[in-house]
Design an enzyme around this catalytic site. Structure first.
Site, PDB file in Angstrom:
ATOM      1  N   LYS A  22      67.326  11.474  55.016  1.00 12.59           N
ATOM      2  CA  LYS A  22      68.092  11.936  53.846  1.00 12.59           C
ATOM      3  C   LYS A  22      67.808  13.398  53.522  1.00 12.59           C
ATOM      4  CE  LYS A  22      66.668  11.496  49.340  1.00 12.59           C
ATOM      5  NZ  LYS A  22      66.910  12.791  48.680  1.00 12.59           N
ATOM      6  N   ASN A  23      66.537  13.739  53.445  1.00  9.43           N
ATOM      7  CA  ASN A  23      66.204  15.086  52.976  1.00  9.43           C
ATOM      8  C   ASN A  23      66.589  16.160  53.987  1.00  9.43           C
ATOM      9  OD1 ASN A  23      65.306  13.887  50.674  1.00  9.43           O
ATOM     10  ND2 ASN A  23      63.127  14.211  51.053  1.00  9.43           N
ATOM     11  N   CYS A 117      67.248  12.730  40.863  1.00  7.60           N
ATOM     12  CA  CYS A 117      66.203  11.894  40.260  1.00  7.60           C
ATOM     13  C   CYS A 117      65.391  12.665  39.218  1.00  7.60           C
ATOM     14  CB  CYS A 117      65.262  11.381  41.343  1.00  7.60           C
ATOM     15  SG  CYS A 117      65.982  10.105  42.370  1.00  7.60           S
ATOM     16  N   ARG A 122      61.163  20.195  37.666  1.00 13.52           N
ATOM     17  CA  ARG A 122      61.916  20.656  38.828  1.00 13.52           C
ATOM     18  C   ARG A 122      62.630  22.001  38.624  1.00 13.52           C
ATOM     19  NH1 ARG A 122      64.212  15.493  41.995  1.00 13.52           N
ATOM     20  NH2 ARG A 122      63.571  16.751  43.736  1.00 13.52           N
ATOM     21  N   ASP A 307      56.834  11.385  48.250  1.00 15.75           N
ATOM     22  CA  ASP A 307      57.907  10.385  48.343  1.00 15.75           C
ATOM     23  C   ASP A 307      57.400   9.009  48.772  1.00 15.75           C
ATOM     24  OD1 ASP A 307      59.605  12.372  47.574  1.00 15.75           O
ATOM     25  OD2 ASP A 307      60.433  12.741  49.568  1.00 15.75           O
ATOM     26  N   ARG A 399      70.992   5.901  46.919  1.00 11.21           N
ATOM     27  CA  ARG A 399      71.057   7.343  47.204  1.00 11.21           C
ATOM     28  C   ARG A 399      70.328   7.656  48.501  1.00 11.21           C
ATOM     29  NH1 ARG A 399      67.942  10.807  43.815  1.00 11.21           N
ATOM     30  NH2 ARG A 399      68.526  12.179  45.497  1.00 11.21           N
TER      31      ARG A 399
HETATM   32  N1  EPU Z   1      58.915  24.113  42.278  1.00 12.38           N
HETATM   33  C1  EPU Z   1      58.832  25.209  41.456  1.00 12.38           C
HETATM   34  N2  EPU Z   1      59.820  26.159  41.542  1.00 12.38           N
HETATM   35  C2  EPU Z   1      60.867  26.042  42.407  1.00 12.38           C
HETATM   36  C3  EPU Z   1      60.943  24.914  43.248  1.00 12.38           C
HETATM   37  C4  EPU Z   1      59.952  23.961  43.164  1.00 12.38           C
HETATM   38  O1  EPU Z   1      57.904  25.360  40.669  1.00 12.38           O
HETATM   39  O2  EPU Z   1      61.724  26.941  42.435  1.00 12.38           O
HETATM   40  C5  EPU Z   1      57.856  23.091  42.214  1.00 12.38           C
HETATM   41  C6  EPU Z   1      58.388  21.721  41.807  1.00 12.38           C
HETATM   42  O3  EPU Z   1      58.466  21.592  40.401  1.00 12.38           O
HETATM   43  C7  EPU Z   1      57.373  20.792  42.432  1.00 12.38           C
HETATM   44  C8  EPU Z   1      56.976  21.523  43.710  1.00 12.38           C
HETATM   45  O4  EPU Z   1      57.365  22.889  43.527  1.00 12.38           O
HETATM   46  O5  EPU Z   1      56.266  20.685  41.613  1.00 12.38           O
HETATM   47  C9  EPU Z   1      57.612  21.006  44.979  1.00 12.38           C
HETATM   48  O6  EPU Z   1      59.029  20.906  44.832  1.00 12.38           O
HETATM   49  P1  EPU Z   1      60.015  21.095  46.060  1.00 12.38           P
HETATM   50  O7  EPU Z   1      60.878  22.246  45.794  1.00 12.38           O
HETATM   51  O8  EPU Z   1      59.223  21.059  47.335  1.00 12.38           O
HETATM   52  O9  EPU Z   1      60.879  19.783  45.975  1.00 12.38           O
HETATM   53  P2  EPU Z   1      62.453  19.674  46.084  1.00 12.38           P
HETATM   54  O10 EPU Z   1      62.963  20.580  47.138  1.00 12.38           O
HETATM   55  O11 EPU Z   1      63.045  19.726  44.728  1.00 12.38           O
HETATM   56  C10 EPU Z   1      62.450  17.880  47.996  1.00 12.38           C
HETATM   57  C11 EPU Z   1      63.046  16.515  48.166  1.00 12.38           C
HETATM   58  C12 EPU Z   1      62.277  15.520  47.329  1.00 12.38           C
HETATM   59  C13 EPU Z   1      60.813  15.564  47.735  1.00 12.38           C
HETATM   60  C14 EPU Z   1      60.256  16.980  47.643  1.00 12.38           C
HETATM   61  C15 EPU Z   1      58.838  17.126  48.137  1.00 12.38           C
HETATM   62  C16 EPU Z   1      65.393  16.911  48.565  1.00 12.38           C
HETATM   63  C17 EPU Z   1      66.756  16.899  48.026  1.00 12.38           C
HETATM   64  N3  EPU Z   1      64.432  16.550  47.753  1.00 12.38           N
HETATM   65  O12 EPU Z   1      62.586  18.186  46.603  1.00 12.38           O
HETATM   66  O13 EPU Z   1      62.800  14.268  47.626  1.00 12.38           O
HETATM   67  O14 EPU Z   1      60.064  14.719  46.884  1.00 12.38           O
HETATM   68  O15 EPU Z   1      61.096  17.878  48.408  1.00 12.38           O
HETATM   69  O16 EPU Z   1      58.748  16.760  49.480  1.00 12.38           O
HETATM   70  O17 EPU Z   1      65.181  17.225  49.730  1.00 12.38           O
HETATM   71  C18 EPU Z   1      63.053  11.990  47.310  1.00 12.38           C
HETATM   72  O18 EPU Z   1      63.420  11.949  48.474  1.00 12.38           O
HETATM   73  O19 EPU Z   1      62.841  10.980  46.603  1.00 12.38           O
HETATM   74  C19 EPU Z   1      62.867  13.276  46.706  1.00 12.38           C
HETATM   75  C20 EPU Z   1      62.713  13.449  45.403  1.00 12.38           C
END
Ligand code: EPU
Length: 422
Positions: A22-23, A117, A122, A307, A399
């Site tokens: 998915k990701n 979610c 975030r 995750d 999802r």
């Molecule tokens: N963060 C910041 N600033 C940013 C971006 C992130 O402070 O601009 C912080 C976040 O608040 C968090 C950390 O950095 O504390 C990591 O967040 P990251 O950006 O890595 O997560 P994401 O890209 O929003 C993706 C996956 C998530 C998965 C995370 C971590 C997608 C759409 N989502 O989220 O997937 O948990 O990486 O591996 O790819 C899931 O599959 O259930 C899911 C939530």
């Protein structure tokens, strides 16, 4: 209303094929519209997030042609950038990838702020930092974010991320692929799906090097061309089925995986008493004895993934002694423990640390998924429980898990999907 009715207590046995990640799909699909030619993407998981992407594309006049069950041809030659459907985009976390993808090709992009979610605050400050460094001007009005390349085109930049972020890393790679000049991204995420998005872009003619390490270097190219590409298997789906096997004391062979991507999950599962045999593209999981206590801390890849945190916390409820689980990525990812408590769990959360007290077992209850992996954790508990569980808000589960009902039924689970008028 849709619910899953699950009767627990049955050891799951057999073989489960794993779907595309998915990701990774969430990054690869928007990348596909950076090319004005046709791309063929295989191993696309047919899950709600992906179907949303395809609906968004159709509304943007991108040609989407299914070619069998998990392959799609995507042709964005005639993409209409004026009408991105904000209502659909606001339902999805990964909508922010359209910022990087469209900025590179068109010099402008407007998307709605991400949905998805509710697992923490975030923020997207690191995405914005990278895009601004490449020459984008960002405007956020209400729920809409607009990024405009001030010179009509982005230019290469040196970006040092303050936080390791999967999303910001992927977004910056997308934007830099079609920017003028060279970009260096430091302190980046190393997750397998970051590498998968980079490999996909390279198959379209981009020049992205170093994905999977701390530093990614991108030489911008003028255009991307069509290609054929297969998405990597979903390591979190695989880890979730490993948890189903351990919870029920079953014997599952989980196929079509890349065991290397599962290393931290396999190591922790062995520690808690699972027997895990690996081969080239499969893992077999059994649990010969009791579940052992453990200390778990979620980390960026190659650490234990956030995750998989709800699923392993649920298993640890059935351990011999008290465990602790620290969530270091998302501050709000323990919301599911109140639902788990309805099934008999005894978990106390303070700040980012859960103390998991052992219980004799779970019992069936009416529970509600509050996010994707929370839903998976409640299914882990329900499969191990005595009696029937009715799980609602299963839209979250759908999802991210392809054909979960069919896959679980095929290995002996008693689970049905019931739609009622309410
Ligand atoms: N963060 C910041 N600033 C940013 C971006 C992130 O402070 O601009 C912080 C976040 O608040 C968090 C950390 O950095 O504390 C990591 O967040 P990251 O950006 O890595 O997560 P994401 O890209 O929003 C993706 C996956 C998530 C998965 C995370 C971590 C997608 C759409 N989502 O989220 O997937 O948990 O990486 O591996 O790819 C899931 O599959 O259930 C899911 C939530």
């Amino acid at each position: 209303m849709v619910q899953y009715h699950i009767t627990g207590g049955k050891p799951l046995r057999g073989t489960v094929p794993i779907s595309g990640f998915k990701n990774a799909a969430d990054g690869i699909l928007p990348a596909a519209i950076m090319c004005d030619g046709e791309v063929h993407i295989e191993n696309v998981p047919c899950i709600k997030d992906v179907l949303l992407w395809l609906d968004i594309f159709r509304q943007m006049d991108v040609k989407v042609t299914p070619q069998g069950s998990n392959t799609f041809a995507i042709d964005a030659t005639t993409v209409n950038t004026e009408t991105p459907p904000y209502d659909l985009m606001s339902k999805m976390r990964a909508s922010y990838y359209l910022l990087g993808a469209m900025l590179g090709r068109f010099g402008k992009s407007t998307v709605s702020l991400p949905g998805g979610c509710e697992i923490g605050e975030r923020p997207i400050d690191q995405h914005i930092k990278a895009l601004e460094a490449m020459g984008a001007e960002i405007d956020i009005t209400g729920n809409i974010i607009t990024a405009t390349a001030t010179d009509g085109k982005l230019h290469g930049a040196h970006v040092y991320f303050d936080v390791i972020s999967v999303g910001a890393t992927i977004n910056a790679i997308l934007a830099a692929a079609l920017a003028e000049g060279n970009t260096v991204l430091e302190n980046v995420a190393k997750e397998p799906h970051v590498v998968d998005v980079a490999n996909f872009l390279n198959s379209m003619g981009a020049h992205v090097r170093g994905a999977g390490t701390n530093v990614i270097k991108i030489r911008g190219v003028e255009k991307l061309h069509g290609c054929s590409y297969a998405i990597i298997p979903d390591q979190i789906e695989a880890g979730t089925y490993m948890a189903f096997a351990v919870a029920t004391g079953g014997d599952l062979t989980i196929t079509g995986v890349i065991p290397k991507h599962l290393e931290s999950i396999i190591a922790k599962f062995r520690e808690i008493g699972a027997q895990v045999e690996t081969s080239d593209d499969a893992v077999r999981v059994t649990r010969p004895g009791r579940i052992n206590r453990a200390t778990v801390r979620t980390e960026e890849y190659p650490g234990f993934p956030t995750d998989m945190q709800p699923q392993i916390t649920t298993l640890l409820c059935l351990a011999d002694r008290q465990s602790t689980v620290t969530e270091s990525i998302f501050e709000n990812r323990f919301k599911y423990v109140t639902e788990l408590a309805r099934m008999g769990a005894d978990v106390v959360v303070k700040n980012r640390v859960a103390t998991v007290y052992p219980v004799k077992g779970f019992h069936g209850a009416d529970v509600r998924a509050c996010d994707l992996r929370a839903g998976a954790a409640l299914i882990v508990a329900a499969l191990a429980a005595q009696g029937e569980t009715n799980l609602s808000e299963v839209g979250y589960v759908e999802r991210g898990y392809e054909n979960i009902i069919e896959k679980l039924q095929a290995v002996g689970a008693s689970i049905t999907r019931v739609e009622t008028a309410d």
